[in-house]
Design an enzyme around this catalytic site. Structure first.
Site, PDB file in Angstrom:
ATOM      1  N   HIS A 101       8.749   3.065   9.184  1.00 32.98           N
ATOM      2  CA  HIS A 101       8.463   2.179  10.322  1.00 32.98           C
ATOM      3  C   HIS A 101       7.125   2.622  10.917  1.00 32.98           C
ATOM      4  O   HIS A 101       6.880   3.819  11.051  1.00 32.98           O
ATOM      5  CB  HIS A 101       9.595   2.301  11.346  1.00 32.98           C
ATOM      6  CG  HIS A 101       9.435   1.363  12.493  1.00 32.98           C
ATOM      7  ND1 HIS A 101       9.744   0.025  12.393  1.00 32.98           N
ATOM      8  CD2 HIS A 101       8.975   1.554  13.756  1.00 32.98           C
ATOM      9  CE1 HIS A 101       9.468  -0.566  13.546  1.00 32.98           C
ATOM     10  NE2 HIS A 101       9.006   0.335  14.390  1.00 32.98           N
ATOM     11  N   SER A 115       0.831  -1.213   0.000  1.00 34.25           N
ATOM     12  CA  SER A 115       0.000   0.000   0.000  1.00 34.25           C
ATOM     13  C   SER A 115       0.869   1.268   0.000  1.00 34.25           C
ATOM     14  O   SER A 115       0.483   2.284  -0.584  1.00 34.25           O
ATOM     15  CB  SER A 115      -0.986  -0.003   1.176  1.00 34.25           C
ATOM     16  OG  SER A 115      -0.315   0.169   2.392  1.00 34.25           O
ATOM     17  N   ASP A 128      16.210  -0.228  12.235  1.00 28.98           N
ATOM     18  CA  ASP A 128      15.486   0.942  12.755  1.00 28.98           C
ATOM     19  C   ASP A 128      16.349   1.943  13.534  1.00 28.98           C
ATOM     20  O   ASP A 128      15.836   2.633  14.417  1.00 28.98           O
ATOM     21  CB  ASP A 128      14.306   0.493  13.642  1.00 28.98           C
ATOM     22  CG  ASP A 128      13.368  -0.449  12.913  1.00 28.98           C
ATOM     23  OD1 ASP A 128      13.178  -0.268  11.693  1.00 28.98           O
ATOM     24  OD2 ASP A 128      12.839  -1.368  13.562  1.00 28.98           O
ATOM     25  N   ASN A 163      13.636   4.218   5.172  1.00 35.85           N
ATOM     26  CA  ASN A 163      12.701   3.157   5.572  1.00 35.85           C
ATOM     27  C   ASN A 163      11.505   3.792   6.272  1.00 35.85           C
ATOM     28  O   ASN A 163      11.655   4.785   6.977  1.00 35.85           O
ATOM     29  CB  ASN A 163      13.413   2.212   6.553  1.00 35.85           C
ATOM     30  CG  ASN A 163      12.487   1.130   7.102  1.00 35.85           C
ATOM     31  OD1 ASN A 163      11.795   0.447   6.348  1.00 35.85           O
ATOM     32  ND2 ASN A 163      12.459   0.979   8.413  1.00 35.85           N
TER      33      ASN A 163
HETATM   34  C1  GAR Z   1       3.810  -0.748   6.806  1.00 38.06           C
HETATM   35  O1  GAR Z   1       2.950  -0.507   7.867  1.00 38.06           O
HETATM   36  C2  GAR Z   1       5.244  -0.429   7.191  1.00 38.06           C
HETATM   37  O2  GAR Z   1       5.345   0.649   8.076  1.00 38.06           O
HETATM   38  C3  GAR Z   1       5.655  -1.715   7.867  1.00 38.06           C
HETATM   39  O3  GAR Z   1       5.117  -2.726   7.039  1.00 38.06           O
HETATM   40  C4  GAR Z   1       3.879  -2.238   6.477  1.00 38.06           C
HETATM   41  C5  GAR Z   1       3.905  -2.502   4.994  1.00 38.06           C
HETATM   42  O4  GAR Z   1       2.642  -2.220   4.450  1.00 38.06           O
HETATM   43  N1  GAR Z   1       7.073  -1.814   7.992  1.00 38.06           N
HETATM   44  C6  GAR Z   1       7.665  -2.351   9.053  1.00 38.06           C
HETATM   45  O5  GAR Z   1       7.065  -2.842   9.988  1.00 38.06           O
HETATM   46  C7  GAR Z   1       9.200  -2.329   9.013  1.00 38.06           C
HETATM   47  N2  GAR Z   1       9.745  -2.531  10.326  1.00 38.06           N
HETATM   48  P1  GAR Z   1       2.455  -2.068   2.884  1.00 38.06           P
HETATM   49  O6  GAR Z   1       3.097  -3.301   2.249  1.00 38.06           O
HETATM   50  O7  GAR Z   1       0.971  -2.030   2.690  1.00 38.06           O
HETATM   51  O8  GAR Z   1       3.139  -0.793   2.450  1.00 38.06           O
END
Ligand code: GAR
Length: 205
Positions: free
Chosen positions: A102, A12, A143, A100
């Site tokens: 987070h 997303s 992170d 990145n």
């Molecule tokens: C997001 O919420 C991002 O912040 C998180 O994974 C999700 C990916 O969603 N990332 C982490 O947790 C990294 N530590 P998406 O595939 O719908 O963009």
């Protein structure tokens, strides 16, 4: 500026970057990279006719990826839900050019194993009144790179970790394209390990 987006799941945030009107004249996504052979984000790449690559044990090596990204004159690498640690050699090659997102307010709720749902569960258990996404530079520790921007989300009334996840995700879709745009305009500088956004002081005063 040509950018590459690393993903592991639904994608997303990738979509938020691709569809953001303010980024249309600033960046072009030239490659979407995943550690998974199949993921939702690849379907989005396909929809927008963006090239994809698989890295890690299911695909090419990070050294091979460097060659491809350099050939494509990639100016920025965005980790948007990429859950594997990036090798030090790759981080060094693209020093201060990897960011990145987070889903919590770092330096809290970060580190190995703190991703997606695990983060929101921990935040919910804590009783914190605020959460929100953080965009930071990537170094070789999970992170821990310099923080670029954060967005506060009021979670004082939420009833579940899922509710936090959906509020924070909405904020991610605003914050990440904003930071990508600032980077493409060369407005993000690191001074003594801290990030300064050029033009922000003037705007706020
Ligand atoms: C997001 O919420 C991002 O912040 C998180 O994974 C999700 C990916 O969603 N990332 C982490 O947790 C990294 N530590 P998406 O595939 O719908 O963009």
């Amino acid at each position: 500026m040509n950018i590459a987006v690393f993903v592991s799941g639904r994608g997303s945030n990738l979509r938020a970057i691709i569809e953001n009107e303010n980024l249309k004249d600033l960046v072009k996504v030239v490659l979407v990279i995943s550690d998974k052979i199949d993921c939702g984000a690849f379907k989005i790449a396909e929809e927008f006719k963006i090239e994809t690559a698989v890295v890690g044990k299911n695909g090419i090596s990070f050294s091979e990826l460097i060659i491809i990204l350099d050939n494509k004159k990639t100016g920025l690498i965005v980790l948007a839900g990429f859950l594997k640690l990036i090798p030090a050699e790759f981080v060094k090659h693209y020093e201060e050019r990897i960011i990145n997102i987070h889903p919590a307010l770092l330096p809290s709720y970060g580190g190995k194993g703190m991703y997606g749902h695990h983060v929101h569960e921990a935040v919910f258990q804590s009783g914190d009144k605020f959460s929100g996404p953080t965009v930071h530079f990537v170094n070789s520790e999970y992170d821990r790179g310099a923080i670029i921007a954060q967005k506060y989300v009021d979670i004082s009334e939420v009833k579940s970790a899922d509710e936090i996840a959906s509020l924070v995700l909405k904020a991610e879709h605003i914050l990440l394209p904003e930071v990508v745009g600032l980077f493409a305009q060369d407005r993000i500088k690191i001074e003594n390990g801290k990030v300064k956004i050029v033009g922000l002081e003037e705007r706020q005063s």
